[in-house]
Design a protein around this motif. Structure first.
Motif, PDB file in Angstrom:
ATOM      1  N   LYS A  13     120.548  92.571  46.139  1.00  0.00           N
ATOM      2  CA  LYS A  13     119.524  93.032  45.222  1.00  0.00           C
ATOM      3  C   LYS A  13     120.105  93.586  43.919  1.00  0.00           C
ATOM      4  O   LYS A  13     119.483  93.492  42.879  1.00  0.00           O
ATOM      5  CB  LYS A  13     118.667  94.110  45.894  1.00  0.00           C
ATOM      6  N   GLU A  51     114.494  89.214  35.649  1.00  0.00           N
ATOM      7  CA  GLU A  51     113.071  89.402  35.915  1.00  0.00           C
ATOM      8  C   GLU A  51     112.855  90.728  36.635  1.00  0.00           C
ATOM      9  O   GLU A  51     113.511  91.016  37.628  1.00  0.00           O
ATOM     10  CB  GLU A  51     112.527  88.258  36.759  1.00  0.00           C
ATOM     11  N   LYS A  53     110.203  91.808  38.303  1.00  0.00           N
ATOM     12  CA  LYS A  53     109.478  91.742  39.576  1.00  0.00           C
ATOM     13  C   LYS A  53     110.286  90.970  40.626  1.00  0.00           C
ATOM     14  O   LYS A  53     111.361  90.473  40.336  1.00  0.00           O
ATOM     15  CB  LYS A  53     108.108  91.103  39.348  1.00  0.00           C
ATOM     16  N   GLU A  54     109.726  90.853  41.809  1.00  0.00           N
ATOM     17  CA  GLU A  54     110.387  90.119  42.892  1.00  0.00           C
ATOM     18  C   GLU A  54     110.027  88.643  42.871  1.00  0.00           C
ATOM     19  O   GLU A  54     110.432  87.882  43.751  1.00  0.00           O
ATOM     20  CB  GLU A  54     109.993  90.722  44.244  1.00  0.00           C
ATOM     21  N   TYR A  55     109.275  88.230  41.886  1.00  0.00           N
ATOM     22  CA  TYR A  55     108.834  86.838  41.795  1.00  0.00           C
ATOM     23  C   TYR A  55     108.730  86.446  40.325  1.00  0.00           C
ATOM     24  O   TYR A  55     108.721  87.303  39.426  1.00  0.00           O
ATOM     25  CB  TYR A  55     107.483  86.650  42.488  1.00  0.00           C
ATOM     26  N   LEU A  56     108.633  85.151  40.078  1.00  0.00           N
ATOM     27  CA  LEU A  56     108.532  84.628  38.726  1.00  0.00           C
ATOM     28  C   LEU A  56     107.115  84.117  38.455  1.00  0.00           C
ATOM     29  O   LEU A  56     106.330  83.918  39.370  1.00  0.00           O
ATOM     30  CB  LEU A  56     109.527  83.479  38.535  1.00  0.00           C
ATOM     31  N   ILE A 166     119.280  83.625  38.643  1.00  0.00           N
ATOM     32  CA  ILE A 166     118.091  84.475  38.522  1.00  0.00           C
ATOM     33  C   ILE A 166     118.359  85.835  39.143  1.00  0.00           C
ATOM     34  O   ILE A 166     118.757  85.931  40.302  1.00  0.00           O
ATOM     35  CB  ILE A 166     116.880  83.817  39.205  1.00  0.00           C
ATOM     36  N   TYR A 168     116.432  89.100  40.158  1.00  0.00           N
ATOM     37  CA  TYR A 168     115.134  89.735  40.361  1.00  0.00           C
ATOM     38  C   TYR A 168     115.264  91.257  40.354  1.00  0.00           C
ATOM     39  O   TYR A 168     116.356  91.808  40.456  1.00  0.00           O
ATOM     40  CB  TYR A 168     114.532  89.285  41.698  1.00  0.00           C
ATOM     41  N   GLN A 169     114.119  91.921  40.221  1.00  0.00           N
ATOM     42  CA  GLN A 169     114.026  93.393  40.254  1.00  0.00           C
ATOM     43  C   GLN A 169     115.003  94.046  39.277  1.00  0.00           C
ATOM     44  O   GLN A 169     115.593  95.082  39.571  1.00  0.00           O
ATOM     45  CB  GLN A 169     114.266  93.895  41.680  1.00  0.00           C
TER      46      GLN A 169
END
Length: 469
Positions: A13, A51, A53-56, A166, A168-169
């Protein structure tokens, strides 16, 4: 099943063991960030995408999936006469000359290129229906098939296969610069709340707008808009716009009050206006049961502006089962609204009027006037020109209100999409902005223009930056 240990998950993470340096560093994983990253990676560049968030997907996944394009092979196949020059001029004229000519030209000249590129990636467009959109006599709304969620997922898979890194978070809020003002990277926090820096040869801001920041809404739109509900992708609070502002960036169109008419009241979810625009739906006042506008007028200038001035706490959006027959993208959205519990079904006007607490005779008259217009017996009292089919039971109702789904003002950019100062000089020769954070194009918003602006801007810039590496 094998599972990561907490330590391994933490490392995953925070990405502490991976490089924090890129040839191209992109902040934001909405459609503009995805297309820029994919385009650059396909052309040989090393890309890191950050990014929060945890998603795109950003705001794009909230839309119906209509792209505003002109002069395309899909139009020609349906006998629609259009070309890039006419589309360009219409964008300029429709905005009363307020749109940035270069960005209008970019959108006009690259519509077919986008369609062909998407097709090569497995993202398809509806080949049987091109929609008419705000103020256009020519049908230019190109909907992805089968829906926007599938399209975005396909792009993300292609981006991963192309080698985009990528992260995330990772919430970025600061631009890093050297003593001479040259931007060297960005700074933010990771999933563990730790400060983290990333550096890059080229920095692309694709982090969306600022609708999720009430202080900025009041600052740029005025106190009358204080507390306006936000229904876009969460976290679009203008952090990177303000970071660029701290380095001297100029702003444009920040006072363009793009208020959306149809945000679902209880869950604050953006409800697509295509249902009322092209699929036969209507908007009525909760206090009277009567229509009050041309539902196909532009988001801000008529429909939602009228709603804001009327001041009702909410309104009702009414449509029927014919809407799911309009196209597959609309059907997908309606099914998702139903699954989320946003719609109420009524088998008669009597039941609907009773539950909505409006006069049955008035509501009956409202719907009959619409149906008479559809039958060609009379002209619409608000000048609406396009309907789909007569409204008939079962009816579906959603409670909606004014709100912000996206903002149209943003950073000034030049012809190369570099962030510039008020005088037009680049803040840093390697700092760029695309999508909703970039101002100049979305002013006088037209339905479908945000998706085309994001996708084409990302495609063009990604290719452009990769050529520099």
């Amino acid at each position: 099943m094998w599972r990561r240990s907490p330590r391994q998950w933490f490392r995953k993470k925070t990405y502490a063991d991976q490089t924090h340096d890129a040839e191209i560093l992109i902040v934001g994983g909405g459609l503009s960030g995805i297309t820029a990253a994919l385009s650059a990676a396909q052309n040989g560049a090393q890309v890191i995408l950050l990014e929060q968030k945890e998603y795109l997907g950003g705001n794009s996944v909230l839309s119906t999936g209509d792209f505003l394009l002109g002069g395309t092979s899909l139009q020609a196949a349906q006998g629609i006469e259009d070309n890039a020059d006419d589309f360009y001029q219409w964008q300029i004229d429709d905005s009363e000359g307020q749109k940035d000519p270069h960005q209008c030209r970019m959108i006009a000249d690259n519509g077919q290129t986008l369609i062909d590129w998407f097709e090569s990636l497995g993202v398809h467009y509806n080949t049987t229906k091109i929609d008419k959109t705000d103020g256009s006599d020519v049908a230019r709304g190109h909907a992805v098939s089968p829906n926007i969620a599938t399209a975005v997922s396909t792009l993300i898979e292609a981006m991963e296969k192309a080698g985009v890194d990528i992260r995330y978070q990772t919430r970025v809020d600061t631009l890093l610069a050297d003593d001479e003002g040259h931007v060297t990277g960005v700074s933010g926090t990771n999933a563990a709340g730790e400060r983290v820096d990333y550096t890059g040869e080229n920095i692309v801001l694709a982090s969306g707008g600022w609708g999720d920041n009430n202080e900025m809404i009041v600052k740029y739109w005025g106190a009358d808009y204080d507390g306006l509900v936000y229904g876009g992708s969460k976290g679009m609070d203008g952090a990177m716009l303000n970071a660029a502002l701290d380095l001297g960036a100029g702003l444009i169109d920040m006072d363009d009050k793009h208020v959306d008419a149809t945000l679902e009241v209880n869950k604050h979810i953006t409800v697509t206006t295509n249902i009322v625009r092209n699929c036969g739906g209507i908007l009525i006042r909760q206090s009277t049961g009567r229509r009050f506008c041309d539902e196909q007028a532009s988001h801000s200038e008529v429909a939602s502006k009228v709603m804001h001035e009327l001041g009702d706490p909410y309104y009702y959006e009414i449509f029927d089962s014919h809407a799911v027959e309009y196209n597959e993208s609309v059907a997908y959205k309606i099914n998702s609204y139903q699954n989320m519990g946003l719609m109420v079904e009524y088998d008669s006007i009597v039941a609907m009027a009773k539950d909505l607490d409006v006069d049955e005779a008035v509501l009956t008259e409202t719907i009959e006037k619409v149906n008479a217009t559809v039958r060609g017996e009379t002209e619409d009292e608000f000048g609406r020109e396009r309907f789909f089919q007569e409204l008939e039971a079962p009816y579906y109702v959603m409670k909606v209100a004014n709100g912000v789904a996206c903002t149209t003002g943003g950073l000034r950019v030049n012809d190369a999409l570099q962030v510039v100062r008020e005088d037009g000089t680049p803040v840093s020769d390697n700092l760029y902005a695309i999508g909703e954070i970039a101002g100049g194009y979305l002013v006088k918003y037209i339905g479908g223009s945000s998706l085309s602006h994001s996708a084409i801007g990302g495609m063009v810039l990604g290719r452009q930056l990769a050529a520099q590496e």
